[in-house]
Design a protein around this motif. Structure first.
Motif, PDB file in Angstrom:
ATOM      1  N   UNK A 232       0.840  -1.194   0.000  1.00  0.00           N
ATOM      2  CA  UNK A 232       0.000   0.000   0.000  1.00  0.00           C
ATOM      3  C   UNK A 232       0.881   1.253   0.000  1.00  0.00           C
ATOM      4  N   UNK A 233       0.296   2.387  -0.353  1.00  0.00           N
ATOM      5  CA  UNK A 233       1.070   3.624  -0.507  1.00  0.00           C
ATOM      6  C   UNK A 233       1.802   4.032   0.764  1.00  0.00           C
ATOM      7  N   UNK A 234       1.096   4.011   1.900  1.00  0.00           N
ATOM      8  CA  UNK A 234       1.717   4.464   3.148  1.00  0.00           C
ATOM      9  C   UNK A 234       2.911   3.584   3.517  1.00  0.00           C
ATOM     10  N   UNK A 235       2.749   2.267   3.374  1.00  0.00           N
ATOM     11  CA  UNK A 235       3.853   1.354   3.686  1.00  0.00           C
ATOM     12  C   UNK A 235       5.005   1.546   2.719  1.00  0.00           C
ATOM     13  N   UNK A 236       4.695   1.765   1.446  1.00  0.00           N
ATOM     14  CA  UNK A 236       5.739   1.986   0.440  1.00  0.00           C
ATOM     15  C   UNK A 236       6.573   3.217   0.777  1.00  0.00           C
ATOM     16  N   UNK A 237       5.902   4.272   1.234  1.00  0.00           N
ATOM     17  CA  UNK A 237       6.619   5.497   1.609  1.00  0.00           C
ATOM     18  C   UNK A 237       7.572   5.229   2.768  1.00  0.00           C
TER      19      UNK A 237
ATOM     20  N   UNK B 118       1.138  14.567  -1.631  1.00  0.00           N
ATOM     21  CA  UNK B 118       0.390  15.215  -0.557  1.00  0.00           C
ATOM     22  C   UNK B 118       0.692  14.551   0.784  1.00  0.00           C
ATOM     23  N   UNK B 119       1.622  15.155   1.537  1.00  0.00           N
ATOM     24  CA  UNK B 119       2.026  14.577   2.810  1.00  0.00           C
ATOM     25  C   UNK B 119       1.002  14.844   3.924  1.00  0.00           C
ATOM     26  N   UNK B 120       0.015  15.722   3.654  1.00  0.00           N
ATOM     27  CA  UNK B 120      -0.983  16.022   4.680  1.00  0.00           C
ATOM     28  C   UNK B 120      -1.852  14.811   5.001  1.00  0.00           C
ATOM     29  N   UNK B 121      -1.894  13.830   4.080  1.00  0.00           N
ATOM     30  CA  UNK B 121      -2.734  12.640   4.284  1.00  0.00           C
ATOM     31  C   UNK B 121      -1.949  11.476   4.889  1.00  0.00           C
ATOM     32  N   UNK B 122      -0.649  11.676   5.093  1.00  0.00           N
ATOM     33  CA  UNK B 122       0.180  10.585   5.610  1.00  0.00           C
ATOM     34  C   UNK B 122       0.059  10.446   7.114  1.00  0.00           C
TER      35      UNK B 122
ATOM     36  N   UNK C 121       1.549  10.141  10.821  1.00  0.00           N
ATOM     37  CA  UNK C 121       2.677  10.935  11.318  1.00  0.00           C
ATOM     38  C   UNK C 121       3.981  10.146  11.315  1.00  0.00           C
ATOM     39  N   UNK C 122       3.935   8.826  11.574  1.00  0.00           N
ATOM     40  CA  UNK C 122       5.185   8.059  11.586  1.00  0.00           C
ATOM     41  C   UNK C 122       5.822   8.027  10.195  1.00  0.00           C
ATOM     42  N   UNK C 123       4.996   8.083   9.138  1.00  0.00           N
ATOM     43  CA  UNK C 123       5.536   8.113   7.776  1.00  0.00           C
ATOM     44  C   UNK C 123       6.219   9.449   7.498  1.00  0.00           C
TER      45      UNK C 123
ATOM     46  N   UNK D  97       4.571  18.430  13.615  1.00  0.00           N
ATOM     47  CA  UNK D  97       4.263  19.140  14.868  1.00  0.00           C
ATOM     48  C   UNK D  97       2.945  19.889  14.759  1.00  0.00           C
ATOM     49  N   UNK D  98       2.779  20.641  13.686  1.00  0.00           N
ATOM     50  CA  UNK D  98       1.600  21.498  13.559  1.00  0.00           C
ATOM     51  C   UNK D  98       0.322  20.689  13.362  1.00  0.00           C
TER      52      UNK D  98
END
Length: 535
Positions: free
Chosen positions: A338-343, A374-378, A380-382, A407-408
């Motif tokens: 999946x995308x998150x794991x790939x990142x 779009x890192x806003x959908x990742x 936080x650990x990614x 952080x934000x």
């Protein structure tokens, strides 16, 4: 409704890896009146069934044969909100020692049965559980919806009766008070319970409430007393480790979690905490040992995550074992696509290649990780893994921007702040510089929010909408920003008339806020404005 007619309407899931036992349980349950029954042989099959069915009762064998036992499976389900609180979970085991296992766990099943047992014994147990299920149904539904105010109200109604469920209701109400950010009320109720009976969970609950009230020393003393009295109480180890880590004493925290592991191997959540703590405390060899053993045990289990392999890779790289780290990551990439794991896996692969001197491969892996946009959908650990990889590759500006985003977007999360601090110090920043960067990021988002609110109060609604919506889209996990974006849109709709696009955006942010916090105070303000609209 009679017991027989009641159970005929209940959906039941049975999980057992032994064919003979599955057949026996199916026959026993069917003869007892259960008509809606699914029987599976593995956790994987159970999760597939649960994705499309809601079960009233789950019967799970303790020894499931795939490296993950029934107790760990239950904790995985509860931790990830994969079953509702009203779902009855019964453990079935032939192991006489299971009582020790369940007494050491904070996440206990509703009941457990020792094999062999008769249909009559099973029905007698289940009848009591179904009665309790019906009694708590309204409260459990509110709990699943994270409607803590409703949970507290419904508990108070039933507590007034002082029936046989009194202590259960007190426990549920205390947890709801903590979730509702009312630690003093929770502390008072925990103290009242302890005056009646010295219950372990109430002592630990009081310690947690004291910590929330910033009475950390009192909390630490209390939880240390709990462990002297009950050295099997695993949740107390977890909480003491958390207190020590937050105070900056990572080595003491690591010692506590190591001792917990000696008492009980524990869940993947404890293993993850221990491994991550060991890496940040400069003890990568401990992280390697603990995580490698866990991943070997859970090799075919769905409780594994890509980030587990990322932690193991980092532990190996920190010991100069970059080639081993790359082997671990190659194995993980076969299972997690999946995308998150790939990142995450590409980011840590970049770090491992850089450590091994493979600079071209390191750059390619980082480019792959950064290409998702779009890192806003990742999660936080990614984002933090990406930042770490950017620092290692000399991309300091990109790394700093990613950490600022982390952080934000998680402004109130101390654990995120600690992880960001660790990444910054590992990148060569001194502790004061890292803390200053974190504080500056926090101030920036507070100022942005305040500026949006100021413009709204000054009647500059379009400017406020533009500012807050842009921030909400970038920081979709920040409840304050998302809530104010919805609020200013609702205010504009009331003052300037209905606008379908603004209403759609208002509802989008409102729904996002509900998912994060069903009782957020902004929701009442938003809904009061929306009621004024003539739709």
């Amino acid at each position: 409704m009679s017991f027989e007619s009641d159970i005929a309407e209940k959906w039941v899931l049975v999980i057992d890896d032994m064919e003979g036992m599955r057949t026996q349980l199916r026959m026993s349950l069917s003869s007892s009146g259960f008509a809606k029954l699914h029987v599976v042989s593995s956790i994987k099959d159970a999760l597939e069934r649960m994705a499309s069915n809601r079960y009233d009762v789950i019967l799970s064998d303790y020894s499931l044969g795939d490296g993950t036992d029934g107790q760990q499976f239950l904790e995985y389900l509860r931790t990830n909100d994969l079953i509702g609180r009203n779902t009855i979970f019964v453990m079935i085991t032939a192991e006489q020692a299971y009582e020790k296992v369940v007494s050491a766990s904070e996440c206990a099943p509703d009941d457990y049965l020792l094999k062999p047992f008769t249909a009559a014994q099973f029905n007698a147990r289940l009848e009591k559980l179904l009665e309790r299920q019906e009694y708590l149904s309204v409260i459990d539904k509110a709990t699943d919806n994270k409607n803590w105010g409703r949970v507290i109200i419904e508990c108070d109604k039933k507590l007034a009766v002082k029936d046989k469920y009194f202590i259960d209701l007190c426990k549920i109400k205390c947890a709801a008070l903590m979730h509702a950010n009312r630690p003093q009320d929770a502390a008072n109720l925990y103290s009242e319970i302890l005056a009646l009976r010295p219950i372990g969970w109430a002592k630990l609950g009081l310690a947690r409430a004291l910590a929330m009230l910033n009475k950390k020393d009192e909390a630490k003393t209390l939880v240390q007393d709990i462990l002297k009295e009950s050295p099997q109480f695993m949740a107390a180890y977890d909480f003491l480790g958390k207190l020590l880590a937050e105070s900056g004493d990572k080595h003491a925290a690591l010692d506590v979690l190591q001792k917990a592991r000696e008492v009980s191997p524990g869940t993947m959540s404890r293993i993850r905490e221990l491994s991550s703590l060991a890496v940040s405390a400069g003890k990568p060899e401990i992280a390697e040992e603990v995580m490698r053993q866990a991943l070997q045990k859970h090799k075919y289990s769905p409780v594994r995550q890509a980030n587990d392999y990322a932690v193991l890779s980092k532990a190996l790289v920190n010991q100069g074992k970059a080639v081993e780290a790359l082997t671990v990551l190659a194995d993980a990439q076969k299972s997690f696509k999946d995308d998150h794991s790939t990142i995450v896996l590409s980011a840590v692969e970049s770090v491992a290649h850089r450590s091994a001197g493979n600079h071209a491969q390191a750059s390619a892996a980082l480019t792959k990780a950064m290409s998702f946009g779009d890192f806003s959908k990742l999660p936080v650990h990614a984002v933090i893994s990406l930042a770490d990889a950017c620092f290692v590759s000399g991309k300091e500006d990109e790394a700093t921007n990613l950490l600022r985003h982390a952080i934000q977007n998680n402004q109130e999360d101390d654990a995120v702040r600690d992880k960001v601090h660790d990444v910054l110090t590992a990148a060569g920043k001194d502790a004061s510089e890292a803390s200053a960067m974190i504080e500056a990021s926090t101030r920036e988002v507070i100022q942005l929010n305040n500026e949006g609110v100021r413009k709204a109060e000054a009647g500059q609604l379009e400017e406020a909408i533009s500012l807050l919506c842009m921030a909400a889209d970038r920081l979709s996990n920040n409840e304050q920003i998302v809530g104010n974006a919805s609020l200013v849109l609702a205010l504009d709709l009331v003052r300037n008339g209905n606008d379908p696009d603004k209403l759609r955006r208002c509802m989008h942010y409102r729904d996002a806020l509900i998912k994060k916090s069903l009782n957020h105070p902004k929701l009442a303000q938003i809904d009061a404005l929306l009621k004024q609209l003539k739709l």
